[in-house]
Write an enzyme that holds these catalytic residues in place. Structure first.
Site, PDB file in Angstrom:
ATOM      1  N   HIS A  67      18.747 -11.435   3.418  1.00  0.00           N
ATOM      2  CA  HIS A  67      17.544 -12.242   3.642  1.00  0.00           C
ATOM      3  C   HIS A  67      17.846 -13.506   4.446  1.00  0.00           C
ATOM      4  CE1 HIS A  67      15.744  -9.973   0.036  1.00  0.00           C
ATOM      5  NE2 HIS A  67      15.248  -9.507   1.154  1.00  0.00           N
ATOM      6  N   ASP A 142      -0.543  -1.535   7.714  1.00  0.00           N
ATOM      7  CA  ASP A 142       0.490  -0.943   8.563  1.00  0.00           C
ATOM      8  C   ASP A 142       0.901  -1.958   9.645  1.00  0.00           C
ATOM      9  OD1 ASP A 142       2.116   0.565  10.165  1.00  0.00           O
ATOM     10  OD2 ASP A 142       0.653   2.163  10.514  1.00  0.00           O
ATOM     11  N   ASP A 161      11.508  -6.492   8.959  1.00  0.00           N
ATOM     12  CA  ASP A 161      12.342  -6.295   7.760  1.00  0.00           C
ATOM     13  C   ASP A 161      11.863  -5.004   7.111  1.00  0.00           C
ATOM     14  OD1 ASP A 161      13.622  -6.373   5.338  1.00  0.00           O
ATOM     15  OD2 ASP A 161      12.765  -8.278   4.688  1.00  0.00           O
ATOM     16  N   SER A 162      12.243  -3.900   7.747  1.00  0.00           N
ATOM     17  CA  SER A 162      11.655  -2.616   7.361  1.00  0.00           C
ATOM     18  C   SER A 162      12.658  -1.726   6.660  1.00  0.00           C
ATOM     19  CB  SER A 162      11.150  -1.899   8.610  1.00  0.00           C
ATOM     20  OG  SER A 162      12.247  -1.398   9.338  1.00  0.00           O
ATOM     21  N   THR A 163      12.159  -0.621   6.154  1.00  0.00           N
ATOM     22  CA  THR A 163      13.025   0.451   5.686  1.00  0.00           C
ATOM     23  C   THR A 163      13.653   1.138   6.901  1.00  0.00           C
ATOM     24  OG1 THR A 163      10.904   1.588   5.491  1.00  0.00           O
ATOM     25  CG2 THR A 163      11.955   0.960   3.456  1.00  0.00           C
ATOM     26  N   ASP A 164      14.474   2.148   6.641  1.00  0.00           N
ATOM     27  CA  ASP A 164      15.151   2.874   7.721  1.00  0.00           C
ATOM     28  C   ASP A 164      14.118   3.572   8.626  1.00  0.00           C
ATOM     29  OD1 ASP A 164      17.469   2.090   6.459  1.00  0.00           O
ATOM     30  OD2 ASP A 164      17.677   3.952   5.327  1.00  0.00           O
TER      31      ASP A 164
HETATM   32  N1  SAM Z   1      15.983  -4.588   3.933  1.00  0.00           N
HETATM   33  C1  SAM Z   1      15.667  -3.389   3.349  1.00  0.00           C
HETATM   34  C2  SAM Z   1      16.513  -2.263   3.906  1.00  0.00           C
HETATM   35  O1  SAM Z   1      16.967  -2.349   5.060  1.00  0.00           O
HETATM   36  O2  SAM Z   1      16.755  -1.316   3.185  1.00  0.00           O
HETATM   37  C3  SAM Z   1      14.220  -3.186   3.449  1.00  0.00           C
HETATM   38  C4  SAM Z   1      13.501  -4.131   2.554  1.00  0.00           C
HETATM   39  S1  SAM Z   1      11.774  -4.075   2.496  1.00  0.00           S
HETATM   40  C5  SAM Z   1      11.590  -3.530   0.843  1.00  0.00           C
HETATM   41  C6  SAM Z   1      11.223  -2.779   3.524  1.00  0.00           C
HETATM   42  C7  SAM Z   1       9.711  -2.665   3.532  1.00  0.00           C
HETATM   43  O3  SAM Z   1       9.253  -2.078   4.745  1.00  0.00           O
HETATM   44  C8  SAM Z   1       9.133  -1.807   2.408  1.00  0.00           C
HETATM   45  O4  SAM Z   1       8.510  -2.638   1.479  1.00  0.00           O
HETATM   46  C9  SAM Z   1       8.147  -0.881   3.121  1.00  0.00           C
HETATM   47  O5  SAM Z   1       6.935  -0.714   2.423  1.00  0.00           O
HETATM   48  C10 SAM Z   1       7.948  -1.598   4.445  1.00  0.00           C
HETATM   49  N2  SAM Z   1       7.456  -0.769   5.551  1.00  0.00           N
HETATM   50  C11 SAM Z   1       7.894   0.447   5.950  1.00  0.00           C
HETATM   51  N3  SAM Z   1       7.152   0.876   6.977  1.00  0.00           N
HETATM   52  C12 SAM Z   1       6.225  -0.078   7.249  1.00  0.00           C
HETATM   53  C13 SAM Z   1       5.167  -0.211   8.205  1.00  0.00           C
HETATM   54  N4  SAM Z   1       4.902   0.749   9.101  1.00  0.00           N
HETATM   55  N5  SAM Z   1       4.425  -1.349   8.176  1.00  0.00           N
HETATM   56  C14 SAM Z   1       4.671  -2.326   7.271  1.00  0.00           C
HETATM   57  N6  SAM Z   1       5.649  -2.244   6.347  1.00  0.00           N
HETATM   58  C15 SAM Z   1       6.418  -1.144   6.339  1.00  0.00           C
END
Ligand code: SAM
Length: 284
Positions: A67, A142, A161-164
């Protein structure tokens, strides 16, 4: 000596032929949202563990590394960041760090999944303690659509700061999304995105930068940093700037920052800008 009776949570990484595991005492919460399955585990040594669709997101013990590196380097690189957008980031740890910067006037966080934030409030309250800051706005939508509709030249810093890059996050790694970000940024504005492990995802980092360049960004930097709970234990963020170079940062500001951090400081920032030999092909 290993305790054979202990229970472990493992995430296996097919791509790198490795795994990361935590000794756990039990699953304490679980929710299936319309987008993904979110689990919370108690660990013996790392506090709580959040897992989304089987992928480790964060632990209490080491999330500060990620973070802080997703927020402070980009904010100390921009000359005067006032309006910030976070795409994803539902656990609110990045938001908390961004709000430590007094010059930031507004932060909009757009996570597709409200349940991630609700789980964070319950199990990682320390990450959510700045959510009531009047400068913060939490939207559940989204991020791709949000950036597509964002007003042109209205944002100083975008933090992805997204998922994979699979499932709902897949569309956060392509040229169309980067073009929306480029349009929404003011001149000199910076996009920063989590860019996976430099050791095993260098081709992904190259492809991200290729798509960012096609969308109009001209200058890039990839900063590696340690992150024990992610594949290989080593992670990165990639910065892309609109219409200005990415050669330095506000070193005096970083040196005399008035807020506490546990990893980031001016020397860590300088060190993160040094490129290991195998990453030189990126051209940083
Ligand atoms: N840092 C972490 C990692 O690399 O594993 C990710 C942390 S954070 C929890 C990731 C967030 O991205 C999730 O809460 C997920 O819901 C969000 N996310 C995924 N796709 C998204 C999208 N298209 N728009 C907004 N948020 C999204």
């Amino acid at each position: 000596m290993s305790d054979e009776s202990a229970t472990w949570f493992y995430e296996h990484f097919e791509h790198s032929g490795s795994a990361i595991g935590f000794r756990v005492t039990g699953k304490v919460d679980e929710v299936q949202s319309p987008f993904q399955k979110i689990e919370i585990w108690d660990t013996t040594d790392w506090g709580k563990l959040m897992v989304i669709d089987g992928a480790i997101m964060l632990t209490t013990r080491d999330n500060f590394l990620y973070h802080e590196m997703m927020s402070h380097p980009v904010l100390f690189t921009h000359s005067n960041p006032k309006r910030v957008v976070i795409i994803g980031g539902g656990d609110c740890g990045t938001l908390r760090e961004v709000l430590k910067h007094k010059e930031v006037e507004q932060v909009v966080q757009v996570d597709i999944d409200e349940q991630v934030t609700r789980m964070a409030e319950k199990h990682f309250p320390e990450l959510c303690d700045a959510n009531a800051d009047p400068r913060a706005q939490l939207l559940f939508d989204d991020g791709i659509a949000y950036m597509k509709n964002a007003a042109p030249e209205s944002v100083d810093v975008i933090i992805v700061d997204s998922t994979d890059p699979v499932g709902p996050a897949e569309g956060l790694f392509n040229e169309a999304f980067y073009a929306s970000c480029h349009r929404a940024l003011r001149a000199g504005g910076i996009l920063v995105q989590q860019s996976e492990s430099p050791l095993v995802h260098l081709s992904l980092i190259k492809s991200m930068r290729h798509h960012m360049a096609a969308a109009g960004f001209a200058h890039f930097r990839t900063l590696p940093f340690p992150q024990p709970c992610y594949p290989t234990g080593w992670w990165s963020c990639t910065l892309a700037r609109k219409g200005a170079e990415l050669s330095g940062f506000r070193e005096r500001g970083a040196h005399s920052k008035i807020f506490p951090t546990r990893y980031y400081n001016v020397d860590i920032h300088r060190a993160a800008l040094a490129s290991p030999e195998f990453m030189r092909e990126l051209g940083d």
